[in-house]
Enzyme design. Structure first.
Site, mmCIF file in Angstrom:
data_model
loop_
_atom_site.group_PDB
_atom_site.id
_atom_site.type_symbol
_atom_site.label_atom_id
_atom_site.label_comp_id
_atom_site.label_asym_id
_atom_site.label_seq_id
_atom_site.Cartn_x
_atom_site.Cartn_y
_atom_site.Cartn_z
ATOM 1 N N ALA A 81 0.832 -1.213 0.000
ATOM 2 C CA ALA A 81 0.000 0.000 0.000
ATOM 3 C C ALA A 81 0.863 1.258 0.000
ATOM 4 O O ALA A 81 1.753 1.409 0.829
ATOM 5 C CB ALA A 81 -0.922 0.003 1.230
ATOM 6 N N GLU A 83 0.849 5.589 -1.862
ATOM 7 C CA GLU A 83 0.567 6.504 -2.966
ATOM 8 C C GLU A 83 1.732 6.297 -3.915
ATOM 9 O O GLU A 83 2.900 6.369 -3.502
ATOM 10 C CB GLU A 83 0.517 7.947 -2.465
ATOM 11 C CG GLU A 83 -0.715 8.266 -1.639
ATOM 12 C CD GLU A 83 -2.005 8.250 -2.457
ATOM 13 O OE1 GLU A 83 -1.955 8.431 -3.685
ATOM 14 O OE2 GLU A 83 -3.074 8.036 -1.850
ATOM 15 N N THR A 124 11.002 0.930 -4.247
ATOM 16 C CA THR A 124 11.234 1.303 -5.644
ATOM 17 C C THR A 124 12.692 1.662 -5.913
ATOM 18 O O THR A 124 13.396 2.107 -5.000
ATOM 19 C CB THR A 124 10.326 2.510 -5.991
ATOM 20 O OG1 THR A 124 10.693 3.015 -7.277
ATOM 21 C CG2 THR A 124 10.478 3.652 -4.986
ATOM 22 N N ASP A 125 13.096 1.518 -7.171
ATOM 23 C CA ASP A 125 14.450 1.959 -7.555
ATOM 24 C C ASP A 125 14.547 3.492 -7.575
ATOM 25 O O ASP A 125 15.642 4.045 -7.652
ATOM 26 C CB ASP A 125 14.849 1.366 -8.916
ATOM 27 C CG ASP A 125 13.942 1.789 -10.070
ATOM 28 O OD1 ASP A 125 12.943 2.503 -9.832
ATOM 29 O OD2 ASP A 125 14.234 1.403 -11.219
ATOM 30 N N GLU A 126 13.402 4.183 -7.513
ATOM 31 C CA GLU A 126 13.434 5.648 -7.586
ATOM 32 C C GLU A 126 14.105 6.279 -6.366
ATOM 33 O O GLU A 126 14.479 7.452 -6.394
ATOM 34 C CB GLU A 126 12.016 6.215 -7.759
ATOM 35 C CG GLU A 126 11.393 5.737 -9.050
ATOM 36 C CD GLU A 126 10.178 6.545 -9.486
ATOM 37 O OE1 GLU A 126 9.963 7.655 -8.993
ATOM 38 O OE2 GLU A 126 9.447 6.035 -10.348
ATOM 39 N N TYR A 150 7.388 11.650 -4.033
ATOM 40 C CA TYR A 150 7.085 10.216 -4.000
ATOM 41 C C TYR A 150 8.311 9.419 -3.572
ATOM 42 O O TYR A 150 8.271 8.648 -2.613
ATOM 43 C CB TYR A 150 6.601 9.730 -5.384
ATOM 44 C CG TYR A 150 6.665 8.220 -5.531
ATOM 45 C CD1 TYR A 150 5.814 7.385 -4.811
ATOM 46 C CD2 TYR A 150 7.618 7.612 -6.370
ATOM 47 C CE1 TYR A 150 5.899 5.994 -4.914
ATOM 48 C CE2 TYR A 150 7.702 6.225 -6.477
ATOM 49 C CZ TYR A 150 6.843 5.430 -5.750
ATOM 50 O OH TYR A 150 6.929 4.060 -5.852
ATOM 51 N N LYS A 154 9.115 7.195 -0.155
ATOM 52 C CA LYS A 154 9.452 5.761 -0.184
ATOM 53 C C LYS A 154 10.821 5.523 0.467
ATOM 54 O O LYS A 154 11.009 4.546 1.196
ATOM 55 C CB LYS A 154 9.460 5.229 -1.623
ATOM 56 C CG LYS A 154 8.111 5.167 -2.302
ATOM 57 C CD LYS A 154 7.137 4.188 -1.664
ATOM 58 C CE LYS A 154 7.491 2.744 -1.875
ATOM 59 N NZ LYS A 154 6.428 1.834 -1.345
ATOM 60 N N ASN A 179 10.353 -0.178 -12.887
ATOM 61 C CA ASN A 179 8.990 0.044 -13.394
ATOM 62 C C ASN A 179 8.325 -1.250 -13.826
ATOM 63 O O ASN A 179 8.818 -1.940 -14.711
ATOM 64 C CB ASN A 179 9.027 0.972 -14.614
ATOM 65 C CG ASN A 179 9.295 2.401 -14.252
ATOM 66 O OD1 ASN A 179 10.310 2.708 -13.638
ATOM 67 N ND2 ASN A 179 8.391 3.294 -14.624
ATOM 68 N N ARG A 275 7.847 16.786 -16.801
ATOM 69 C CA ARG A 275 7.626 16.622 -15.353
ATOM 70 C C ARG A 275 8.752 17.360 -14.612
ATOM 71 O O ARG A 275 9.928 17.138 -14.954
ATOM 72 C CB ARG A 275 7.658 15.126 -15.046
ATOM 73 C CG ARG A 275 7.649 14.774 -13.587
ATOM 74 C CD ARG A 275 7.832 13.265 -13.401
ATOM 75 N NE ARG A 275 6.639 12.510 -13.713
ATOM 76 C CZ ARG A 275 6.597 11.177 -13.782
ATOM 77 N NH1 ARG A 275 7.679 10.454 -13.564
ATOM 78 N NH2 ARG A 275 5.464 10.554 -14.065
#
Ligand code: NAD
Ligand code: TDX
Length: 333
Positions: A81, A83, A124-126, A150, A154, A179, A275
């Protein structure tokens, strides 16, 4: 028989995970805690919602009472869970801070209280920031450098999860993946947005120059990686999960998808506002999970992109209403 609490199981990856897990482990019981935000869809759970060993609870991971109640007797938590959409985090960071950071903290507190045997956190890899075009890959030792609200939220959740291992001995594992693409992905994300735009006769919308690179991972490969980490992963460890290594930029993906539909590339793409803080490139080195757990991505990008397109063509019932919601958001972006 294991009792598993999945959070965010009405989202893209969570619903794919539950479907896969219940097929492979029919004796396990799964409770799916999901708030049903705009990104949660009960329709994504249709294939397993009637099973006796599956239960859905509508609720917020930030809610202490609900989490305390559901965590009792749980062996394994699989925490999806969140965003998850970068563009939304630019418009409204607060909900990302609340769900991704405070929600994760709340789950950790009650996992500790109820002595869960494993807390697996999906990240995430971000969190690693961006790579230059054509050079380098992220691995487990890459320093964190998140650049969007974001990815910052994370990254914070990853740090919290690790701190509960070091400080309190909570048995955690973490996976940071690239992704994902595949069935049941919300139409706000790049690949489904392209497919559904083309189906509606609209152009494919490309941010900036379109030369942004992502590391594409078929969702079932990701779900298999999570399964292996839960079964064989080492407590306290982080594993990076990525796709079959090939740098492909957004324009090239648009070209492939337009070709699948038999449409001309140049006349069906539209360049739009970029972006802010757009990460140029992600690429994941998945040697650790390969060497230690024997995992590798099995799904070839071109073949499974085609299958993903076929899925969206067959399942307009699933995405028709959602598309209106995502384009309403984009109209104000
Ligand atoms: P998603 O946006 O499709 O689904 C998120 C789900 O979480 C939804 O069902 C939503 O209703 C639920 N949710 C949101 N806030 C909640 C709350 N406060 N309480 C309970 N439920 C809540 O996301 P996804 O793409 O399936 O991603 C799942 C996880 O994987 C996320 O943690 C994301 O950061 C991570 N991840 C995703 C990708 C990707 O490519 N999709 C890549 C790397 C990591
Ligand atoms: O219409 C679009 N046009 C476009 O050019 C959209 C929606 C996106 N893009 C670009 C931006 C990115 O370079 O496509 C790329 C992919 O965008 P998203 O689908 O928004 O994904 P990304 O920002 O890379 O983040 C995703 O992968 C990592 C997930 O949303 C995150 O949850 C995950 O952590």
């Amino acid at each position: 028989m294991r009792n598993i609490l999945v959070t965010g199981g009405c989202g893209f990856i969570g619903s794919n995970f539950i479907g896969y897990w219940l097929k492979k482990h029919p004796k396990d019981k799964i409770i799916n805690l999901d708030k049903l935000t705009y990104a949660g869809h009960l329709s994504s759970t249709k294939a397993f919602s009637e099973l006796k060993n599956y239960k859905f609870v509508k609720g917020d991971i930030c809610d202490e009472k609900v989490v305390d109640r559901l965590m009792k007797g749980v062996d394994i938590v699989v925490h999806f869970a969140a965003e998850s959409h970068v563009d939304r985090s630019i418009k409204d960071p607060n909900v990302f801070i609340k769900t991704n950071m405070l929600g994760t903290a709340n789950l950790l507190n009650f996992a500790l209280k109820h002595n869960v045997k494993r807390f697996h956190h999906i990240s995430t890899d971000e969190v690693f920031g961006e790579l230059p075009l054509g050079k380098g890959k992220f691995d487990e030792k890459t320093p964190y450098d998140p650049r969007s609200p974001y990815s910052a939220s994370k990254a914070s959740s990853d740090y919290l999860v690790r701190s509960y291992y070091h400080t309190f001995g909570l048995p955690i594992t973490i996976s940071n993946c690239s992704n994902n693409y595949g069935p049941y992905q919300d139409t706000e994300k790049f690949i489904p947005r392209m497919i559904t735009n083309i189906m509606k006769g609209d152009p494919v919308l490309i941010y900036g120059d379109g030369k942004y690179v992502r590391d594409w991972l078929f969702v079932e490969d990701h779900v298999r990686a999570i399964e292996l980490i839960i079964k064989k992963g080492k407590i306290g460890e982080t594993y990076l999960v990525g796709g079959q290594t090939k740098d492909v930029n957004n324009l090239q993906i648009a070209k492939i998808i337009l070709k699948i539909f038999g449409k001309d590339f140049k006349s069906n793409i539209k360049f739009i506002k970029d972006r802010p803080g757009h990460d140029r490139r992600y690429a994941v080195n998945w040697v650790k999970i390969n060497k230690e757990l024997g995992w590798k991505p099995k799904h070839n990008f071109d073949k499974w992109l085609q299958k993903t397109v076929d899925w969206y063509i067959k399942n307009e019932w699933w995405w028709g209403d959602m598309k209106k919601v995502s384009e309403k958001f984009y109209a104000k972006r």
